[in-house]
Design a protein around this motif. Structure first.
Motif, PDB file in Angstrom:
ATOM      1  N   ASN A  44      -6.449  -1.920  -1.347  1.00 15.45           N
ATOM      2  CA  ASN A  44      -5.933  -0.867  -0.482  1.00 15.45           C
ATOM      3  C   ASN A  44      -5.178   0.120  -1.365  1.00 15.45           C
ATOM      4  N   CYS A  45      -5.389   1.404  -1.120  1.00 13.41           N
ATOM      5  CA  CYS A  45      -4.745   2.432  -1.934  1.00 13.41           C
ATOM      6  C   CYS A  45      -4.134   3.491  -1.021  1.00 13.41           C
ATOM      7  N   ARG A  46      -2.922   3.931  -1.400  1.00 13.96           N
ATOM      8  CA  ARG A  46      -2.292   5.033  -0.674  1.00 13.96           C
ATOM      9  C   ARG A  46      -1.412   5.809  -1.639  1.00 13.96           C
ATOM     10  N   LYS A  47      -1.430   7.105  -1.502  1.00 11.83           N
ATOM     11  CA  LYS A  47      -0.592   7.951  -2.335  1.00 11.83           C
ATOM     12  C   LYS A  47       0.852   7.758  -1.904  1.00 11.83           C
ATOM     13  N   SER A  48       1.727   7.442  -2.863  1.00 13.22           N
ATOM     14  CA  SER A  48       3.128   7.191  -2.519  1.00 13.22           C
ATOM     15  C   SER A  48       4.047   8.325  -2.967  1.00 13.22           C
ATOM     16  N   SER A  49       3.549   9.230  -3.797  1.00 14.52           N
ATOM     17  CA  SER A  49       4.298  10.423  -4.203  1.00 14.52           C
ATOM     18  C   SER A  49       3.296  11.412  -4.799  1.00 14.52           C
ATOM     19  N   TRP A  50       3.795  12.509  -5.338  1.00 12.22           N
ATOM     20  CA  TRP A  50       2.909  13.504  -5.949  1.00 12.22           C
ATOM     21  C   TRP A  50       2.151  12.935  -7.140  1.00 12.22           C
ATOM     22  N   THR A  51       2.767  11.967  -7.836  1.00 15.62           N
ATOM     23  CA  THR A  51       2.166  11.472  -9.084  1.00 15.62           C
ATOM     24  C   THR A  51       1.866   9.976  -9.061  1.00 15.62           C
ATOM     25  N   GLU A  52       2.105   9.309  -7.942  1.00  7.62           N
ATOM     26  CA  GLU A  52       1.943   7.860  -7.903  1.00  7.62           C
ATOM     27  C   GLU A  52       1.061   7.422  -6.740  1.00  7.62           C
ATOM     28  N   VAL A  53       0.362   6.304  -6.973  1.00 13.33           N
ATOM     29  CA  VAL A  53      -0.465   5.683  -5.940  1.00 13.33           C
ATOM     30  C   VAL A  53      -0.080   4.216  -5.881  1.00 13.33           C
ATOM     31  N   GLU A  54       0.088   3.719  -4.665  1.00 12.64           N
ATOM     32  CA  GLU A  54       0.358   2.302  -4.473  1.00 12.64           C
ATOM     33  C   GLU A  54      -0.975   1.612  -4.188  1.00 12.64           C
ATOM     34  N   VAL A  55      -1.251   0.533  -4.920  1.00 12.18           N
ATOM     35  CA  VAL A  55      -2.465  -0.243  -4.696  1.00 12.18           C
ATOM     36  C   VAL A  55      -2.059  -1.675  -4.378  1.00 12.18           C
ATOM     37  N   THR A  56      -2.724  -2.253  -3.386  1.00 11.53           N
ATOM     38  CA  THR A  56      -2.386  -3.617  -2.991  1.00 11.53           C
ATOM     39  C   THR A  56      -3.654  -4.427  -2.774  1.00 11.53           C
ATOM     40  N   SER A  57      -3.490  -5.710  -2.960  1.00 12.68           N
ATOM     41  CA  SER A  57      -4.534  -6.692  -2.669  1.00 12.68           C
ATOM     42  C   SER A  57      -3.811  -7.905  -2.097  1.00 12.68           C
ATOM     43  N   PRO A  58      -4.532  -8.931  -1.701  1.00 16.51           N
ATOM     44  CA  PRO A  58      -3.833 -10.120  -1.198  1.00 16.51           C
ATOM     45  C   PRO A  58      -2.937 -10.783  -2.242  1.00 16.51           C
ATOM     46  N   TRP A  59      -3.107 -10.428  -3.516  1.00 17.22           N
ATOM     47  CA  TRP A  59      -2.356 -11.093  -4.583  1.00 17.22           C
ATOM     48  C   TRP A  59      -1.581 -10.148  -5.494  1.00 17.22           C
ATOM     49  N   ALA A  60      -1.491  -8.856  -5.141  1.00 15.15           N
ATOM     50  CA  ALA A  60      -0.746  -7.913  -5.992  1.00 15.15           C
ATOM     51  C   ALA A  60      -0.292  -6.691  -5.197  1.00 15.15           C
ATOM     52  N   GLU A  61       0.859  -6.142  -5.610  1.00 14.84           N
ATOM     53  CA  GLU A  61       1.380  -4.881  -5.085  1.00 14.84           C
ATOM     54  C   GLU A  61       1.816  -4.070  -6.290  1.00 14.84           C
ATOM     55  N   LEU A  62       1.032  -3.024  -6.627  1.00 13.40           N
ATOM     56  CA  LEU A  62       1.243  -2.289  -7.870  1.00 13.40           C
ATOM     57  C   LEU A  62       1.417  -0.803  -7.624  1.00 13.40           C
ATOM     58  N   GLU A  63       2.186  -0.165  -8.492  1.00 12.35           N
ATOM     59  CA  GLU A  63       2.318   1.286  -8.528  1.00 12.35           C
ATOM     60  C   GLU A  63       1.505   1.787  -9.718  1.00 12.35           C
ATOM     61  N   PHE A  82      -3.246 -13.059 -12.867  1.00 11.01           N
ATOM     62  CA  PHE A  82      -3.133 -12.163 -14.018  1.00 11.01           C
ATOM     63  C   PHE A  82      -4.465 -12.086 -14.768  1.00 11.01           C
ATOM     64  N   GLU A  83      -5.094 -13.219 -15.008  1.00 13.55           N
ATOM     65  CA  GLU A  83      -6.382 -13.259 -15.712  1.00 13.55           C
ATOM     66  C   GLU A  83      -7.455 -12.527 -14.888  1.00 13.55           C
ATOM     67  N   SER A  84      -7.410 -12.686 -13.573  1.00  9.15           N
ATOM     68  CA  SER A  84      -8.390 -12.024 -12.714  1.00  9.15           C
ATOM     69  C   SER A  84      -8.242 -10.508 -12.777  1.00  9.15           C
ATOM     70  N   PHE A  85      -6.999 -10.020 -12.796  1.00 11.25           N
ATOM     71  CA  PHE A  85      -6.767  -8.577 -12.899  1.00 11.25           C
ATOM     72  C   PHE A  85      -7.267  -8.068 -14.249  1.00 11.25           C
ATOM     73  N   SER A  86      -7.000  -8.817 -15.299  1.00  9.33           N
ATOM     74  CA  SER A  86      -7.499  -8.448 -16.616  1.00  9.33           C
ATOM     75  C   SER A  86      -9.029  -8.398 -16.619  1.00  9.33           C
ATOM     76  N   SER A  87      -9.662  -9.388 -16.005  1.00 11.00           N
ATOM     77  CA  SER A  87     -11.128  -9.417 -15.922  1.00 11.00           C
ATOM     78  C   SER A  87     -11.660  -8.227 -15.131  1.00 11.00           C
ATOM     79  N   LEU A  88     -10.941  -7.838 -14.086  1.00  8.90           N
ATOM     80  CA  LEU A  88     -11.338  -6.685 -13.289  1.00  8.90           C
ATOM     81  C   LEU A  88     -11.322  -5.412 -14.136  1.00  8.90           C
ATOM     82  N   LEU A  89     -10.277  -5.238 -14.942  1.00  8.91           N
ATOM     83  CA  LEU A  89     -10.206  -4.071 -15.826  1.00  8.91           C
ATOM     84  C   LEU A  89     -11.321  -4.116 -16.860  1.00  8.91           C
TER      85      LEU A  89
END
Length: 133
Positions: A44-63, A82-89
């Motif tokens: 899930n993604c939503r713009k949280s400011s002019w320069t930032e986006v908040e992204v969430t999943s069932p296992w992470a909440e990131l700016e 953590f390993e799964s996020f690295s694999s995703l990148l």
């Protein structure tokens, strides 16, 4: 089984109440390209400011923050993923640096991936050791 399905299989994810993930994403053309690619993979993604986006999943909440030519990532992630996020990148072909910390602010893991996105083969392809994706 696609990576997205595997990453969503854990039912009781524990996202900490403090930031434990910090990183830099390189080789992204824009913050929108990066977040759109996460959205395509079920985030899930939503713009949280002019320069930032908040992204969430069932296992992470990131700016996600654009800083010049780099994208800054910070937030909370279930350390089991953590390993799964690295694999995703890796799957998306990005160069990146990630760090994860415990509640005492001690570094647990630090990854640096500097491989380039895969390019179309040429008449005489050259191969390098290691792959992003």
């Amino acid at each position: 089984m696609p990576l997205v399905e595997i990453l969503n299989m854990k039912e009781a994810s524990v996202i900490p109440q403090y930031n434990n993930l910090y990183g830099i994403i390189r080789a992204a053309n824009s913050i929108l390209e990066f977040t759109d690619r996460l959205k395509d993979r079920g985030w899930n993604c939503r713009k949280s400011s002019w320069t930032e986006v908040e992204v969430t999943s069932p296992w992470a909440e990131l700016e996600i923050i654009k800083d010049g030519k780099e994208i800054i990532v910070q937030g909370a992630i279930d350390s089991d993923y953590f390993e799964s996020f690295s694999s995703l990148l890796n799957e998306m072909g990005y160069q990146y640096e990630l760090e994860i910390y415990n509640i005492q602010k001690e570094l647990i893991k630090h990854y640096i991936v500097t491989c380039k996105r895969q390019q179309r083969p040429t008449a005489s392809p050259s191969f390098t050791r290691g792959r992003c994706g």
